[in-house]
Scaffold this active site. Structure first.
Site: not given
Lengths: 719, 719
Positions: A219, A313-316
């Site tokens: 994100f 989260g993170d690279n979602w």
């Protein structure tokens, strides 16, 4: 009662075997995981537990990344607005950006992939009118219009993974290598990630569950030239772009995207923006890609006899768990962080996976677990807030993260989370037997609809925002209410409102995606909503619902709401109706503790037909209004509180003409909520407060008295 | 000092000759007038005084009016928005209107002169789709679109003069005949009013000054079906329409007006609306007519050897004293009510008349003059507030109204206004000798410009409005400041900003005529303003200056202001700059008493270059920002107070780089202001407060000490 075990994941670490066994036993844990900064040693992996192992797809492999810097990830970035003084203007691209995070990509022809815009005229500056001065790192516009403002949108390499960057800077990791994210859309990276995973699966036989953290694109999290956060958007797709993506999009959708479709005047398509068709197409395009590519990895995991879960989260970015392509990934589960009821529901409601796991707070990190601090306080607040959502739609698993060795030093904390684990399993099993009673169906209407179920108003996950908190409270209240909540958009309305819906809620600031803006200039939208309410539906507006200045009204559904907002033009019209009703069904038993948050000035009642339930400082904060066989209602703002939650519950019953069924699975005291299991004849009574509470409790038909410990629960058998 | 006399008008009445003489003597009055409800008897008219006589042109002649009901005045009125449920909808025209005030005009073909609008699609409903049911008083739309909203705009006769109606109802005048206003645009009325005036001039030889109250069309004042005020607009032209006017307009301007051009979605072209071309044309058209026709009456007055003044109020519509056609009327003077500095300047600044007279408060009416009340309090507040404007631009005369016999019973009041009269004459004579020092030229920029000089933000004259008071204070502060104030519009900006201007102020809510709305989407406007400031000018924005959501900015001149407003879209961008500067030139010597009124949420500084002088509750209330050789500044709101006035004064010096000349004709204490007469070497020191004040006072170069009585003034000779 037989003590249940399972459904609980704990972190572990090296040199902590015996204590791990002890805590597992105590809490009934059935799974162990690594965390940021910890690895599970073999002896832990050999315990009788499922082993989760964190897996990064697109970062943490600098050998590959450095050898393929052309396959680095990209951003589309926009400069600040620069005002031309004379006819020449130089715009330094990196001003305000962090050179350790991003790097101008001029390897791809700037004249083709960048865009210089005259923001004063909205016109794109012809490529012949500007040049890229690589030496000075600036775009030079010749023949600029004096005192016009210009921006440059440019491609930049993302040379540092945002999460690692954040942790690196926050924890002062010094010269630890920066992880460079690579783009699996590119040729080599695409092959490489599969090869690496294949080997990894072989190398990690003791891993039962691969915890993808996450897939390909982070994100949006961009730092400024002081190495501090510049902008952050939990939903931001700015870091998913590339020349390859732009070209593939054009091929697939039949038209080319402009850089402006991504940078969006500098707003980067914040979810508060009304999404453009191009942006909706783009995120669909990326979902399809992410889903296809992730499926290949998940299939490999399955083939290796393991399960695959993703961390939400993170690279979602691109996974969109409520989108149309998510199920194709074939994940076994999703894991996410739970801060409250809303974040629980974001995970718990995700369709098409076998299990949903919530990581509860506090994280076992030194910021909470230090001598003299009591981590039980945060744990209790977290559990109590999330629990009311859990009893409506349970997670399948819960868990914790961080250093177990740290938490271990706080035995009262371990005791507390042991009780949480028991309570969770107890609730879970009951609900597995019977879906609890629901009083009605509520739909939340905004531009995003189902795609962003439970996610409205979020900017950065878990952070407080001045313009969000008065709406977030609405979501939080709903997350634990005995209503079935769905999320619909204006296309759903235009297709004809689902007749099963009892109440529609529209909540947000004017001209944002959450109120809807120009959607309310569409006749089909307003006519359908009016029909729905007129024929008996309920409609609740919060903040600036249906706001769009047009044809004599600011709230386009003011006829339903019974109120409008004075924005200046109708000050000449006398406003006589400002008398607050002394008592009303909606505000009964609550007292004067309603909190309308940041508030909304200049809301006035259209006529005496509007019943004003709260009027203060020249504005209506709460009102109800009959409309045909249905009802409208207005709330100026709704931060989360037990009183506001109760008010909303009563309001829902009022606008849907369900006053008679309010006292079914209901407690007189607004600190208490009731979950009904009518088939089994059982009630679960929740004390959502830290007070001891004794209250009347209503079952299907009869009334009981419940005595509740602070934050306690009680099960009652109906007679 | 020799006691001066003159420049003062008093009311008188019957059976009050001796006391009138006594008060005239005491106050030095040189003119006498009648008032609402009083007539001057012959023996009063024979006193050594000019005699003003109130004259109504277009009402108070019911014999004529009733014989010519077809020449009655008209309104264009709009119904409420009505929602169609099925395909037929009946819209009762008189719902919400007062049958004693207005009557539907269906004598002129409704199909030609009315307009039925589908407010959901903005389309005009074809005349074949609706009919007028005269019996039921409703328009019936057949084939309506279900759940669309409809309005009817219709012509209505105005059968009761609004001022008489107001007084009639307020004072319970029972069966006293309603005065019917007639329209001098019509054939018979046009001739009649001249014939009547001619006779009246013969019948009133003792009248020296004909006080027109006023000419032909009343500002908009419409009552509801309960006989209470429904809407009121001091500038409203809704009561000036007629079929004849519509036809004449088409002939003169080459295009036909629609009813919508007058009713304007139900906002009736409130001055807060950005005026349309059609509306600007229409009011110009009426100004030309009013000016032509009024000139004929004024000429008759002059021919009879008398003077003509107009009362600025009641039927003043179309006169527009700051418009291009006003001077053609040929009036000798204007009389208006003075409530504060702004209302004084509205009168005092009117060009092209020989004298301007202010009627001061309190009016000699029983609501103030009753046993136990002290009318001096209101008089003192009124005089002290107005005086600071008077010393900048004096009225030529002052006066009072009402029942002199009532005021006579309050000898302390008579004493007080005697002192006021002396103080006024003293100030007037000094200013006649030398125009006081002015420190700079300030232009207020909005859509109305010069036409509505000193009149921005007014809805109903003299009334407080929640959305107005935070801007009204700016006007009030300027009204008595040592600056030359002009009012400019966006056309003036586009033609090139007058280089004599030092500071431009733009103040208002977003999308209103006072901030300017879409004007700021015009490149010429923003570029000219940027150039002006960049080259050394000052720019002060108040509230939502230059607001127009476009190309990544809400305030289009945020680059000058140094601040923008967060409306939701850029919440993802971190906002680091919220530190308030501890001390700054602008806020020196004021202390913490600044009041930003209703305030403006979510104003943030763009960068550290913006100096924040007040930050509270997540918003910037006051900030300054360098821009090229000029400066910008932002104020969130500015109710009137002595502290705010001082802050504005200092801010004007700051943004125009005139810090060095602040302490020229200036007092250290912000309750005190100084008027400089540099040629004569004299200072007038005003205590604007009710406190005794001793303060340092700065002359041209030297510093003095002034000791001031509460509300007192002191003249100082420079050494």
């Amino acid at each position: 009662m037989h003590k249940k075990i399972g459904r609980l994941t704990l972190p572990s670490e090296e040199h902590f075997l015996e204590q791990t066994k002890e805590v597992m036993e105590k809490l009934g844990a059935d799974a162990l995981r690594d965390s940021d900064g910890t690895k599970l040693p073999d002896e832990v992996k050999d315990l009788d537990a499922k082993i989760y192992t964190t897996y990064f797809v697109a970062r943490g492999d600098n050998a590959f990344a450095k050898a393929h810097m052309d396959e680095c990830q990209h951003f589309y970035l926009m400069t600040e607005h620069h005002t031309a003084i004379g006819e020449n203007i130089c715009i330094p691209l990196m001003k305000g950006y962090f050179a350790e995070q991003v790097k101008v990509d001029d390897d791809h022809d700037p004249k083709r992939w960048w865009e210089v815009i005259d923001r004063t005229t909205k016109e794109v500056v012809p490529v012949t009118h500007w040049k890229w001065d690589k030496q000075k790192g600036q775009v030079v516009i010749e023949a600029a219009e004096p005192f016009h403002q210009y921006t440059v949108s440019f491609l930049a390499y993302a040379i540092w993974d945002p999460t690692q960057m954040y942790n690196h800077i926050t924890n002062d990791w010094g010269d630890k290598e920066h992880e460079i994210p690579f783009d699996v859309r590119k040729k080599e990276a695409s092959v490489h990630v599969e090869k690496v995973l294949e080997q990894w699966l072989k190398d990690n036989p003791k891993t039962d569950i691969v915890r993808f953290t996450t897939f390909f694109y982070h994100f949006t999290l961009v730092f400024n030239d002081e190495g501090k956060e510049k902008f952050v958007d939990w939903f931001g797709y700015s870091g998913s772009v590339s020349v390859e993506a732009m070209e593939a999009f054009e091929k697939e959708y039949g038209y080319a995207l402009r850089p402006e479709d991504i940078v969006d005047e500098g707003y980067y398509n914040s979810t508060y923006r009304i999404p453009t068709k191009a942006y909706l197409d783009y995120i669909e395009f990326q979902q399809k890609f992410v889903s296809r590519k992730a499926k290949r990895l998940v299939d490999m995991v399955h083939k290796a006899g393991k399960e695959a879960v993703m961390f939400l989260g993170d690279n979602w970015i691109g996974t969109e768990p409520y989108g149309r392509y998510f199920k194709d990934i074939g994940l076994d589960g999703v894991v996410g962080s739970v801060g409250d009821g809303v974040t629980l529901r974001i995970i718990a409601d995700i369709p098409d996976v076998k299990f949903r796991e919530g990581r509860f707070l506090p994280y076992f990190f030194p910021d909470t677990f230090y001598p003299g601090n009591d981590p039980v306080i945060e744990a209790k607040r977290n559990w109590t807030t999330a629990r009311r959502a859990m009893v409506r739609r349970p997670l399948d698993r819960i868990g914790y993260g961080g250093y177990l060795s740290l938490a271990y030093q706080f035995p009262e904390f371990i005791d507390y989370i042991a009780r949480v684990a028991d309570e969770f399993r107890e609730i879970y099993d009951k609900i597995a037997d019977e879906t609890p009673y629901s009083s009605m169906k509520v739909a939340v209407l905004n531009c995003w609809g189902e795609l962003r179920s439970w996610q409205p108003y979020t900017v950065a996950h878990g952070k407080w925002y001045h313009l969000a908190y008065s709406y977030m409270g609405l979501m939080e209240a709903l997350s634990g209410m005995d209503v079935q909540v769905s999320f619909i958009n204006f296309e759903d309305v235009k297709r004809g409102i689902d007749p099963a819906i009892d109440v529609i809620i529209n909540a947000g600031d004017a001209y944002t995606a959450f109120s809807g803006g120009e959607a309310f200039a569409q006749e089909k939208v307003v006519a359908e909503l009016r029909r729905f309410v007129y024929e008996g539906g309920g409609f609740i507006g919060v903040g600036e619902p249906s706001a769009f200045q047009r044809e004599g009204k600011f709230f386009q559904l003011s006829d339903i709401l019974g109120v409008d907002k004075e924005v200046g033009f109708s000050q000449s019209h006398n406003k006589y109706h400002d008398k607050q009703s002394d008592s009303h069904f909606v505000t009964e038993e609550i007292g004067g503790n309603l909190d309308f948050g940041r508030g909304m000035p200049c809301i006035y009642a259209l006529s005496e037909d509007t019943k004003i339930l709260n009027y203060k400082d020249h504005t209506v904060n709460l009102a109800v209004h009959d409309y045909g066989r249905g009802r409208g209602a207005y709330i100026s703002g709704m931060p989360y509180s037990l009183e506001n939650t109760r008010m909303l519950k009563r309001l829902l019953h009022h606008v849907s003409h369900r006053e008679d069924s309010l006292k079914r699975y209901y407690a007189r005291d607004c600190r208490v909520e009731v979950v009904g299991f009518p088939e089994r004849g059982e009630l679960l009574v929740l004390n959502n407060s830290g007070d001891k509470v004794k209250t009347e409790v209503y079952g299907r038909e009869k009334t009981y008295t419940a005595d509740l410990e602070p934050n306690g629960i009680v099960w009652l058998k109906e007679e």
